[in-house]
Design a protein around this motif. Sequence first.
Motif, mmCIF file in Angstrom:
data_model
loop_
_atom_site.group_PDB
_atom_site.id
_atom_site.type_symbol
_atom_site.label_atom_id
_atom_site.label_comp_id
_atom_site.label_asym_id
_atom_site.label_seq_id
_atom_site.Cartn_x
_atom_site.Cartn_y
_atom_site.Cartn_z
ATOM 1 N N GLY A 1 93.817 -130.900 27.075
ATOM 2 C CA GLY A 1 93.048 -131.886 26.315
ATOM 3 C C GLY A 1 93.140 -131.547 24.847
ATOM 4 N N PRO A 2 92.789 -132.486 23.982
ATOM 5 C CA PRO A 2 92.996 -132.275 22.547
ATOM 6 C C PRO A 2 92.190 -131.108 21.978
ATOM 7 N N SER A 3 92.693 -130.557 20.910
ATOM 8 C CA SER A 3 92.013 -129.461 20.236
ATOM 9 C C SER A 3 90.607 -129.897 19.817
ATOM 10 N N GLY A 4 89.625 -129.087 20.153
ATOM 11 C CA GLY A 4 88.245 -129.364 19.767
ATOM 12 C C GLY A 4 87.455 -130.159 20.782
ATOM 13 N N VAL A 5 88.096 -130.546 21.884
ATOM 14 C CA VAL A 5 87.384 -131.373 22.869
ATOM 15 C C VAL A 5 86.333 -130.551 23.632
ATOM 16 N N GLY A 6 86.562 -129.222 23.698
ATOM 17 C CA GLY A 6 85.577 -128.382 24.379
ATOM 18 C C GLY A 6 86.128 -127.601 25.570
ATOM 19 N N LYS A 7 87.432 -127.404 25.638
ATOM 20 C CA LYS A 7 88.043 -126.701 26.783
ATOM 21 C C LYS A 7 87.479 -125.275 26.929
ATOM 22 N N SER A 8 87.499 -124.524 25.826
ATOM 23 C CA SER A 8 87.027 -123.128 25.901
ATOM 24 C C SER A 8 85.552 -123.078 26.264
ATOM 25 N N THR A 9 84.792 -124.022 25.747
ATOM 26 C CA THR A 9 83.357 -124.074 26.042
ATOM 27 C C THR A 9 83.144 -124.275 27.541
ATOM 28 N N VAL A 10 83.881 -125.207 28.109
ATOM 29 C CA VAL A 10 83.744 -125.512 29.546
ATOM 30 C C VAL A 10 84.209 -124.319 30.387
ATOM 31 N N PRO B 1 94.446 -114.105 14.419
ATOM 32 C CA PRO B 1 93.114 -114.123 15.039
ATOM 33 C C PRO B 1 92.078 -114.769 14.122
ATOM 34 N N ARG B 2 91.134 -115.499 14.738
ATOM 35 C CA ARG B 2 89.979 -116.003 13.985
ATOM 36 C C ARG B 2 88.960 -114.870 13.895
ATOM 37 N N PRO B 3 88.058 -114.960 12.930
ATOM 38 C CA PRO B 3 87.008 -113.939 12.880
ATOM 39 C C PRO B 3 86.304 -113.861 14.240
ATOM 40 N N ARG C 1 96.282 -131.771 11.152
ATOM 41 C CA ARG C 1 97.457 -131.587 12.009
ATOM 42 C C ARG C 1 97.062 -131.652 13.481
ATOM 43 N N ARG C 2 95.958 -130.999 13.810
ATOM 44 C CA ARG C 2 95.473 -131.001 15.193
ATOM 45 C C ARG C 2 95.031 -132.401 15.617
ATOM 46 N N LEU C 3 94.449 -133.147 14.669
ATOM 47 C CA LEU C 3 94.031 -134.514 15.012
ATOM 48 C C LEU C 3 95.245 -135.423 15.210
ATOM 49 N N THR D 1 81.151 -135.370 27.592
ATOM 50 C CA THR D 1 79.943 -135.790 26.883
ATOM 51 C C THR D 1 78.904 -134.689 27.029
ATOM 52 N N SER D 2 78.716 -134.245 28.273
ATOM 53 C CA SER D 2 77.759 -133.161 28.541
ATOM 54 C C SER D 2 78.504 -132.000 29.188
ATOM 55 N N VAL D 3 78.365 -130.824 28.595
ATOM 56 C CA VAL D 3 79.051 -129.639 29.140
ATOM 57 C C VAL D 3 78.566 -129.363 30.568
HETATM 58 N N1 LIG Z 1 79.809 -131.500 25.280
HETATM 59 C C1 LIG Z 1 79.768 -131.049 24.027
HETATM 60 N N2 LIG Z 1 78.878 -131.587 23.156
HETATM 61 C C2 LIG Z 1 78.812 -131.149 21.872
HETATM 62 N N3 LIG Z 1 79.600 -130.180 21.348
HETATM 63 C C3 LIG Z 1 80.504 -129.622 22.174
HETATM 64 C C4 LIG Z 1 80.633 -130.012 23.547
HETATM 65 N N4 LIG Z 1 81.613 -129.259 24.106
HETATM 66 C C5 LIG Z 1 82.078 -128.440 23.146
HETATM 67 N N5 LIG Z 1 81.403 -128.642 21.982
HETATM 68 C C6 LIG Z 1 81.644 -127.975 20.679
HETATM 69 O O1 LIG Z 1 82.892 -128.467 20.187
HETATM 70 C C7 LIG Z 1 83.564 -127.444 19.462
HETATM 71 C C8 LIG Z 1 84.971 -127.276 20.027
HETATM 72 O O2 LIG Z 1 84.870 -126.721 21.331
HETATM 73 P P1 LIG Z 1 85.961 -125.709 21.892
HETATM 74 O O3 LIG Z 1 86.281 -124.654 20.889
HETATM 75 O O4 LIG Z 1 85.494 -125.285 23.230
HETATM 76 O O5 LIG Z 1 87.199 -126.714 22.014
HETATM 77 P P2 LIG Z 1 88.685 -126.460 22.578
HETATM 78 O O6 LIG Z 1 89.081 -127.690 23.299
HETATM 79 O O7 LIG Z 1 88.723 -125.187 23.324
HETATM 80 O O8 LIG Z 1 89.500 -126.348 21.226
HETATM 81 P P3 LIG Z 1 90.983 -125.739 20.957
HETATM 82 O O9 LIG Z 1 91.914 -126.485 21.814
HETATM 83 O O10 LIG Z 1 91.185 -125.993 19.503
HETATM 84 O O11 LIG Z 1 90.937 -124.279 21.269
HETATM 85 C C9 LIG Z 1 82.724 -126.183 19.553
HETATM 86 O O12 LIG Z 1 81.961 -126.056 18.373
HETATM 87 C C10 LIG Z 1 81.815 -126.456 20.765
HETATM 88 O O13 LIG Z 1 80.587 -125.792 20.675
#
Ligand SMILES: Nc1ncnc2c1ncn2[C@@H]1O[C@H](COP(=O)(O)OP(=O)(O)OP(=O)(O)O)[C@@H](O)[C@H]1O
Length: 202
Positions: A27-36, A58-60, A162-164, A184-186
């Motif tokens: 899924g796209p960068s920033g969508v929340g993959k690592s969070t999930v 590395p990021r901080p 670039r990521r967008l 939408t909801s983790v």
């Molecule tokens: N359901 C959500 N609602 C609101 N914010 C969210 C949700 N899921 C993730 N986030 C936030 O969105 C940001 C990006 O999440 P994350 O780093 O997990 O994305 P990613 O897909 O792993 O990105 P990348 O591909 O760049 O590594 C983080 O700040 C995270 O806390």
Amino acid sequence: MSNDSASASAAGGRGPGPAQRLAVLSGPSGVGKSTVVREIRARHPEVWLSVSVTTRPPRPGETDGVEYRFTDDAGFDSMIARGELLEWARFAGNRYGTPRAPVEERLRSGQPVLLEIDLQGARQVRETMPEALQVFLAPPSWDELVRRLTGRGTEPPEVIQRRLDTAGVELTAEKEFDATLVNTSVDEVRERLLALLGLDGG
Ligand SMILES: Nc1ncnc2c1ncn2[C@@H]1O[C@H](COP(=O)(O)OP(=O)(O)OP(=O)(O)O)[C@@H](O)[C@H]1O
Ligand SMILES: Nc1nc2c(ncn2[C@@H]2O[C@H](COP(=O)(O)O)[C@@H](O)[C@H]2O)c(=O)[nH]1
């Protein structure tokens, strides 16, 4: 954007069974993959997340061997040359790859394995390991994706752009995946993904 419940059911009977437990989350960068993935592993530590190798600095707060194995171009080149990567891709100016041996080892021992990789990597895995369950994580809207990527504060504006740009392309590939989950909801995504992986919710 997609309808999560409808799309999730598109996985049908497919999924990691006892003999094959490999799943790809893309899924796209920033969508929340690592969070999930963090949420999944907090409840199911037995799910093994592949540690990718990358040429990105590395990021901080990131530690070598934890979030990534950080290397330089020469190191990455030799891993490719030695056939040590299951897949690899260029993404936003850096290279990322999945070390093959640890994945194969975990699968042999019957452990569930998760790969958090970009679209190009997901396509390569679909070719070489078609039995893997492929899940696409989609944002609830474009504006929300921009907000998350910007709000994370880990990349400068030109890298975010670039990521967008890449995200625009990645979103068109959603239909290639076995299932789509809209983040939408983790909590909701965690539960749906656990169900797709055949694991207990929590
Ligand atoms: N359901 C959500 N609602 C609101 N914010 C969210 C949700 N899921 C993730 N986030 C936030 O969105 C940001 C990006 O999440 P994350 O780093 O997990 O994305 P990613 O897909 O792993 O990105 P990348 O591909 O760049 O590594 C983080 O700040 C995270 O806390
Ligand atoms: N093809 C691969 N893509 C990977 C791998 N590891 C991570 N990624 C993807 O790269 C982007 C950017 O990651 P970031 O940590 O710099 O934000 C993101 O989409 C990751 O999923 C990999 O081994 N192979």
